[in-house]
Motif scaffolding. Structure first.
Motif, mmCIF file in Angstrom:
data_model
loop_
_atom_site.group_PDB
_atom_site.id
_atom_site.type_symbol
_atom_site.label_atom_id
_atom_site.label_comp_id
_atom_site.label_asym_id
_atom_site.label_seq_id
_atom_site.Cartn_x
_atom_site.Cartn_y
_atom_site.Cartn_z
ATOM 1 N N ARG A 1 -11.428 16.506 49.853
ATOM 2 C CA ARG A 1 -12.191 17.207 50.892
ATOM 3 C C ARG A 1 -12.879 18.455 50.343
ATOM 4 N NH1 ARG A 1 -8.934 20.841 54.871
ATOM 5 N NH2 ARG A 1 -9.114 22.102 53.011
ATOM 6 N N THR B 1 6.250 14.021 56.801
ATOM 7 C CA THR B 1 5.843 13.005 55.824
ATOM 8 C C THR B 1 6.882 12.833 54.728
ATOM 9 O OG1 THR B 1 4.659 14.611 54.449
ATOM 10 C CG2 THR B 1 3.385 13.497 56.163
ATOM 11 N N GLN C 1 -3.094 23.044 67.873
ATOM 12 C CA GLN C 1 -3.364 21.861 67.050
ATOM 13 C C GLN C 1 -2.891 22.071 65.615
ATOM 14 O OE1 GLN C 1 -4.377 18.876 68.072
ATOM 15 N NE2 GLN C 1 -4.053 18.164 66.008
ATOM 16 N N ALA C 2 -3.070 23.284 65.099
ATOM 17 C CA ALA C 2 -2.612 23.582 63.735
ATOM 18 C C ALA C 2 -1.092 23.469 63.652
ATOM 19 C CB ALA C 2 -3.076 24.971 63.315
ATOM 20 N N GLU D 1 -5.875 14.216 49.333
ATOM 21 C CA GLU D 1 -6.976 14.208 50.318
ATOM 22 C C GLU D 1 -7.592 15.592 50.465
ATOM 23 O OE1 GLU D 1 -8.899 12.112 52.118
ATOM 24 O OE2 GLU D 1 -7.966 10.658 50.790
ATOM 25 N N TYR E 1 -1.475 13.453 50.861
ATOM 26 C CA TYR E 1 -2.122 14.444 51.714
ATOM 27 C C TYR E 1 -2.771 15.535 50.856
ATOM 28 C CZ TYR E 1 -2.600 18.318 55.000
ATOM 29 O OH TYR E 1 -3.087 19.367 55.725
ATOM 30 N N ARG F 1 0.792 21.551 65.528
ATOM 31 C CA ARG F 1 1.101 20.114 65.576
ATOM 32 C C ARG F 1 0.841 19.473 64.219
ATOM 33 N NH1 ARG F 1 -1.959 19.188 71.049
ATOM 34 N NH2 ARG F 1 -0.382 19.882 72.487
ATOM 35 N N SER F 2 -0.258 19.859 63.584
ATOM 36 C CA SER F 2 -0.588 19.301 62.277
ATOM 37 C C SER F 2 0.474 19.669 61.261
ATOM 38 C CB SER F 2 -1.951 19.812 61.805
ATOM 39 O OG SER F 2 -2.971 19.368 62.662
ATOM 40 N N LEU F 3 0.937 20.903 61.297
ATOM 41 C CA LEU F 3 1.966 21.341 60.368
ATOM 42 C C LEU F 3 3.257 20.558 60.579
ATOM 43 C CD1 LEU F 3 2.537 23.292 58.094
ATOM 44 C CD2 LEU F 3 3.210 24.987 59.785
ATOM 45 N N GLU F 4 3.604 20.309 61.823
ATOM 46 C CA GLU F 4 4.801 19.513 62.109
ATOM 47 C C GLU F 4 4.662 18.100 61.547
ATOM 48 O OE1 GLU F 4 5.320 19.738 66.322
ATOM 49 O OE2 GLU F 4 5.883 21.849 66.258
ATOM 50 N N SER F 5 3.474 17.527 61.644
ATOM 51 C CA SER F 5 3.288 16.175 61.111
ATOM 52 C C SER F 5 3.348 16.181 59.587
ATOM 53 C CB SER F 5 1.965 15.575 61.602
ATOM 54 O OG SER F 5 0.867 16.261 61.052
ATOM 55 N N ILE F 6 2.923 17.260 58.961
ATOM 56 C CA ILE F 6 3.024 17.355 57.495
ATOM 57 C C ILE F 6 4.485 17.426 57.083
ATOM 58 C CG2 ILE F 6 2.550 18.837 55.511
ATOM 59 C CD1 ILE F 6 -0.106 19.556 56.946
#
Length: 111
Positions: free
Chosen positions: A71, A56, A45-46, A67, A64, A48-53
């Motif tokens: 947080r 951007t 999941q990390a 945010e 981001y 995948r998250s890095l790929e989505s970052i």
């Protein structure tokens, strides 16, 4: 109680103890396997998250970062920068000081 009965009771207790031990070990193995599965799932999941970052736009990346500041407890967080500026992109306030962040994102192959 005769000697034969005592032997049967002792054997029954030993048998029950053995079964309980086997079940306890199986439960520990299952818990360890689940922990490993969850760790691997978090790692995937990390990624995948890095790929989505990386996907951007520069302004989305600054939002981001803003945010993340919110947080982590910053108040009054504002995205103030624009693409290719040389100043602060995100400002906010921590309990002890004001903070300014310049959001830089390099290409994925040069982390």
């Amino acid at each position: 109680m005769g000697t034969g009965t005592v032997v049967l009771v002792v054997l029954a207790v030993l048998g029950v103890g053995t079964v309980v031990g086997i079940l306890a070990r199986a439960g520990r193995r299952e818990a360890e396997a689940e922990k490993a599965r969850l760790k691997e799932q978090a790692r995937v999941q990390a990624l995948r998250s890095l790929e989505s970052i990386w996907a951007t736009s520069p302004l989305e990346f600054e939002e981001y970062i803003a945010e993340l500041c919110r947080r982590d407890g910053c108040t009054g967080v504002l995205r103030v920068g624009a693409a290719n500026d040389l100043g602060a992109d995100v400002t906010g306030r921590l309990p002890e000081a004001r903070s300014a962040v310049q959001a830089l994102r390099e290409t994925p192959h040069r982390r």
